[in-house]
Every structure is written in C-alpha cells, then in structure tokens.
Design a protein around this motif. Sequence first.
Motif, mmCIF file in Angstrom:
data_model
loop_
_atom_site.group_PDB
_atom_site.id
_atom_site.type_symbol
_atom_site.label_atom_id
_atom_site.label_comp_id
_atom_site.label_asym_id
_atom_site.label_seq_id
_atom_site.Cartn_x
_atom_site.Cartn_y
_atom_site.Cartn_z
ATOM 1 N N ILE A 67 0.374 2.924 -8.018
ATOM 2 C CA ILE A 67 0.779 3.640 -6.801
ATOM 3 C C ILE A 67 -0.108 3.233 -5.624
ATOM 4 C CG2 ILE A 67 0.865 5.916 -5.716
ATOM 5 C CD1 ILE A 67 1.788 7.025 -8.414
ATOM 6 N N LEU A 68 -1.411 3.113 -5.844
ATOM 7 C CA LEU A 68 -2.321 2.716 -4.766
ATOM 8 C C LEU A 68 -2.008 1.308 -4.262
ATOM 9 C CD1 LEU A 68 -5.703 4.147 -6.072
ATOM 10 C CD2 LEU A 68 -4.297 5.003 -4.197
ATOM 11 N N GLU A 69 -1.721 0.387 -5.160
ATOM 12 C CA GLU A 69 -1.371 -0.971 -4.743
ATOM 13 C C GLU A 69 -0.056 -0.988 -3.982
ATOM 14 O OE1 GLU A 69 -1.408 -3.398 -8.226
ATOM 15 O OE2 GLU A 69 -3.591 -3.298 -8.424
ATOM 16 N N SER A 70 0.900 -0.163 -4.412
ATOM 17 C CA SER A 70 2.184 -0.080 -3.725
ATOM 18 C C SER A 70 2.005 0.448 -2.301
ATOM 19 C CB SER A 70 3.120 0.827 -4.514
ATOM 20 O OG SER A 70 4.302 1.051 -3.804
ATOM 21 N N VAL A 71 1.160 1.454 -2.144
ATOM 22 C CA VAL A 71 0.891 2.008 -0.810
ATOM 23 C C VAL A 71 0.191 0.971 0.069
ATOM 24 C CG1 VAL A 71 -0.445 3.756 0.422
ATOM 25 C CG2 VAL A 71 0.907 4.401 -1.559
ATOM 26 N N ARG A 126 6.920 -11.591 11.335
ATOM 27 C CA ARG A 126 5.696 -11.157 10.665
ATOM 28 C C ARG A 126 5.272 -12.075 9.528
ATOM 29 N NH1 ARG A 126 9.628 -7.568 9.068
ATOM 30 N NH2 ARG A 126 9.992 -7.487 6.828
ATOM 31 N N THR A 127 6.188 -12.827 8.959
ATOM 32 C CA THR A 127 5.824 -13.707 7.845
ATOM 33 C C THR A 127 5.299 -15.053 8.321
ATOM 34 O OG1 THR A 127 8.094 -14.524 7.699
ATOM 35 C CG2 THR A 127 7.497 -12.650 6.305
ATOM 36 N N ARG A 128 5.439 -15.377 9.550
ATOM 37 C CA ARG A 128 5.036 -16.686 10.069
ATOM 38 C C ARG A 128 3.573 -16.768 10.446
ATOM 39 N NH1 ARG A 128 9.519 -19.051 14.076
ATOM 40 N NH2 ARG A 128 10.417 -20.398 12.486
ATOM 41 N N ARG A 149 1.655 -0.434 3.588
ATOM 42 C CA ARG A 149 0.912 -0.337 4.855
ATOM 43 C C ARG A 149 0.729 -1.705 5.497
ATOM 44 N NH1 ARG A 149 -3.837 4.093 3.589
ATOM 45 N NH2 ARG A 149 -2.443 5.880 3.507
ATOM 46 N N SER A 150 0.458 -2.699 4.685
ATOM 47 C CA SER A 150 0.305 -4.060 5.208
ATOM 48 C C SER A 150 1.600 -4.546 5.843
ATOM 49 C CB SER A 150 -0.125 -4.999 4.082
ATOM 50 O OG SER A 150 -0.106 -6.328 4.501
ATOM 51 N N ARG A 151 2.718 -4.285 5.174
ATOM 52 C CA ARG A 151 4.010 -4.706 5.727
ATOM 53 C C ARG A 151 4.337 -3.964 7.016
ATOM 54 N NH1 ARG A 151 7.670 -5.006 0.247
ATOM 55 N NH2 ARG A 151 6.732 -6.925 -0.567
#
Length: 82
Positions: A9-13, A30-32, A17-19
């Motif tokens: 769950i922490l990794e998913s959050v 954003r991917t470039r 947040r990064s995305r």
Amino acid sequence: MTIDYDQQILESVAVRRSRLLKAMLFGRERTRRAFNDGLKFLFISAIIATIICAGCVGYSFIINLFAESDFDMGGPASLEVR
C-alpha cells in the motif's frame, strides 16, 4: 513467502503521488522529462549571468579608473588653476 500488504500500500501511494506531481508539473508531457532536467540549465544560466555581471562591473571600474587618471594628469576634462 509472506506478503506484506502494508508495504504494498505504501509503494502504491508513493507511485500515485509521483504520477500526480509529474502530471501537475508537466501535463501530458510528464513521461518525457523530469523535474531535475530544468535545474541543470537554471544553474548554468545563473553562472553565465554572474560572469557577465562581473565583467560589466570590471569594465566600468577600469573605465572609471582611466577617466580619473586622465583627470589627474591634466587631460581634457581637468581645469588648471594658476
């Protein structure tokens, strides 16, 4: 093998947040690129601007120094009082 649901769950959050941060900063592109890509150019331009400013100040100082020495030597700008 044990499954750690809390870590998952922490990794998913963190990924979400990064995305969201990249979407807010860069929109569809954003991917470039990454946020750190622009920082390199910011620091380089700040260094170049500092060098240019120092050159202008040095040039002004030297021109002023020559103007004052010309004034002291009785150049065209000085007045001789007898």
